[in-house]
Design a protein around this motif. Sequence first.
Motif, PDB file in Angstrom:
ATOM      1  N   ALA A 159      12.813  -0.789  -1.778  1.00 40.34           N
ATOM      2  CA  ALA A 159      11.515  -0.112  -1.843  1.00 40.34           C
ATOM      3  C   ALA A 159      11.098   0.444  -0.489  1.00 40.34           C
ATOM      4  N   THR A 160      11.263  -0.344   0.569  1.00 38.72           N
ATOM      5  CA  THR A 160      10.847   0.117   1.898  1.00 38.72           C
ATOM      6  C   THR A 160      11.760   1.225   2.414  1.00 38.72           C
ATOM      7  N   GLU A 161      13.048   1.144   2.110  1.00 36.49           N
ATOM      8  CA  GLU A 161      13.982   2.185   2.546  1.00 36.49           C
ATOM      9  C   GLU A 161      13.650   3.516   1.876  1.00 36.49           C
ATOM     10  N   ILE A 162      13.358   3.468   0.582  1.00 43.23           N
ATOM     11  CA  ILE A 162      13.004   4.691  -0.153  1.00 43.23           C
ATOM     12  C   ILE A 162      11.687   5.254   0.363  1.00 43.23           C
ATOM     13  N   ALA A 163      10.707   4.379   0.550  1.00 41.18           N
ATOM     14  CA  ALA A 163       9.391   4.838   0.993  1.00 41.18           C
ATOM     15  C   ALA A 163       9.450   5.460   2.383  1.00 41.18           C
ATOM     16  N   GLU A 164      10.267   4.900   3.272  1.00 42.92           N
ATOM     17  CA  GLU A 164      10.360   5.454   4.624  1.00 42.92           C
ATOM     18  C   GLU A 164      11.116   6.775   4.642  1.00 42.92           C
ATOM     19  N   SER A 165      12.220   6.865   3.919  1.00 38.65           N
ATOM     20  CA  SER A 165      13.044   8.082   3.948  1.00 38.65           C
ATOM     21  C   SER A 165      12.472   9.196   3.084  1.00 38.65           C
ATOM     22  N   ARG A 166      11.683   8.836   2.063  1.00 40.22           N
ATOM     23  CA  ARG A 166      11.089   9.832   1.166  1.00 40.22           C
ATOM     24  C   ARG A 166       9.589   9.561   1.012  1.00 40.22           C
ATOM     25  N   PRO A 167       8.801   9.801   2.069  1.00 36.52           N
ATOM     26  CA  PRO A 167       7.375   9.459   2.013  1.00 36.52           C
ATOM     27  C   PRO A 167       6.589  10.266   0.989  1.00 36.52           C
ATOM     28  N   GLU A 168       7.167  11.348   0.492  1.00 38.79           N
ATOM     29  CA  GLU A 168       6.454  12.174  -0.498  1.00 38.79           C
ATOM     30  C   GLU A 168       6.515  11.558  -1.903  1.00 38.79           C
ATOM     31  N   LEU A 169       7.337  10.550  -2.094  1.00 40.86           N
ATOM     32  CA  LEU A 169       7.440   9.894  -3.384  1.00 40.86           C
ATOM     33  C   LEU A 169       6.437   8.753  -3.499  1.00 40.86           C
ATOM     34  N   ARG A 170       6.080   8.402  -4.735  1.00 34.20           N
ATOM     35  CA  ARG A 170       5.209   7.258  -4.996  1.00 34.20           C
ATOM     36  C   ARG A 170       6.092   6.077  -5.378  1.00 34.20           C
ATOM     37  N   VAL A 171       6.144   5.064  -4.515  1.00 30.67           N
ATOM     38  CA  VAL A 171       7.040   3.929  -4.718  1.00 30.67           C
ATOM     39  C   VAL A 171       6.224   2.706  -5.120  1.00 30.67           C
ATOM     40  N   THR A 172       6.632   2.080  -6.223  1.00 32.29           N
ATOM     41  CA  THR A 172       5.972   0.873  -6.714  1.00 32.29           C
ATOM     42  C   THR A 172       6.984  -0.264  -6.782  1.00 32.29           C
ATOM     43  N   LEU A 173       6.595  -1.417  -6.289  1.00 30.13           N
ATOM     44  CA  LEU A 173       7.437  -2.613  -6.332  1.00 30.13           C
ATOM     45  C   LEU A 173       6.824  -3.600  -7.315  1.00 30.13           C
TER      46      LEU A 173
END
Length: 407
Positions: A159-173
């Motif tokens: 989740a943190t890797e996706i959120a950092e590399s793709r900040p334009e996405l909405r990431v939910t854990l």
Amino acid sequence: MKNDRRIVILGGGYSGLMTAVRLARRARRTGARITVVNPADQFVERLRTHQAVTGQDLAVLRIPDLLAGTGVAFVRAAATAIDADARTVTLDNGTTLGYDTLVYAIGSTTDTGRVPGADVHAFTLDGARAAGFAARLRELGPGDAVVVCGGGLTGIEAATEIAESRPELRVTLLGTDRPGAMMGDRARAHLDRALDRLGVTVRTGARVARVLAGSVELEDGATVPADACLWTAGVRAPALAADAGITVDDRGMIVVDGTLRSVSHPDVHAVGDAAAIRLAWGRVHGTCQSGIPTGQYTADAIARLLRDRPLAPFRFGYFHQPVSLGRRDAVIQFTRPDDTPRRAYLKGRAAVLYKEAVSASPWKMYRLGKRMYVTSIVSRGGRATREAVPYRPAEDVGSERVESGSR
């Protein structure tokens, strides 16, 4: 002493390669013939899978290169059947290998079979499904939603890797417990701040009822939009051992005695995620931290058996819980042997450097192990691990942690 024993190692992951490299050195004067069987010739760094799916370039490590100079033979194939009575392994290339000693190091994969729709609509960090998730991420645009199911260490890192590399996405854990529940208060507070800083929405107490094509439905009736769903909750071993009549637990892992040998077939040794191991302090959960020591122990054990020497039981204790929080942050919780938290922890840049050293250590250990004996065991668990205890099925273990991936 020459005994011409045929030793076949199924699996070229962290545990299997440790067994192969160390055993080649330990048994070099015995005449034993060692063969590693793996479907691919590339070594998969499962500690870095969350980096790979976000498009980061990682070093290419080939199993034949890591085994070069050891005398170990490598066969690129997948095992399709084991005849435990005849002591043979059938491969998907049409050949059959005979063995005197079998090391079962196939590992485990994410269990998507317990929740309806997860096997169809969710991606995992395993093999081709990881590649599929990486491709799906590349297709997503601003505002699209990514849901990571599973609040364990694997889910947190993804989740943190996706959120950092793709900040334009909405990431939910999503998780049944709060992220880092196994950590101490200070380490967990840093983890919480990192998730908030990266914009990851955290939902605890979230039990998934089913996974749909564009959403995740929870048991309380709520629906979470998901343009891509990553499943990281729970693991299961392949059916290969069970189909061979080898005693396994409810997740397909080989039930072993105190020397990591199958309780039903003593000529079969199980290591890493493939083994159901229980010590006095509890059940060993599948991580790189525990898996490599099982390979080291098994290499030494087989070498002793080749020389008709007695075996001491496997001893191990946990030392740390290292967690990446993107590329610029991390948290390291140091632990007691039973994996409960100590007061000490690292955060920030110091934790990043520590985590990188941990992630890079296995393949360096393999290369160094060709020339000298190196140890991967930081803790032997103290007095509690001096004697093995009877195995208990997973349903009797209670709240002991189970998650996918390796740490």
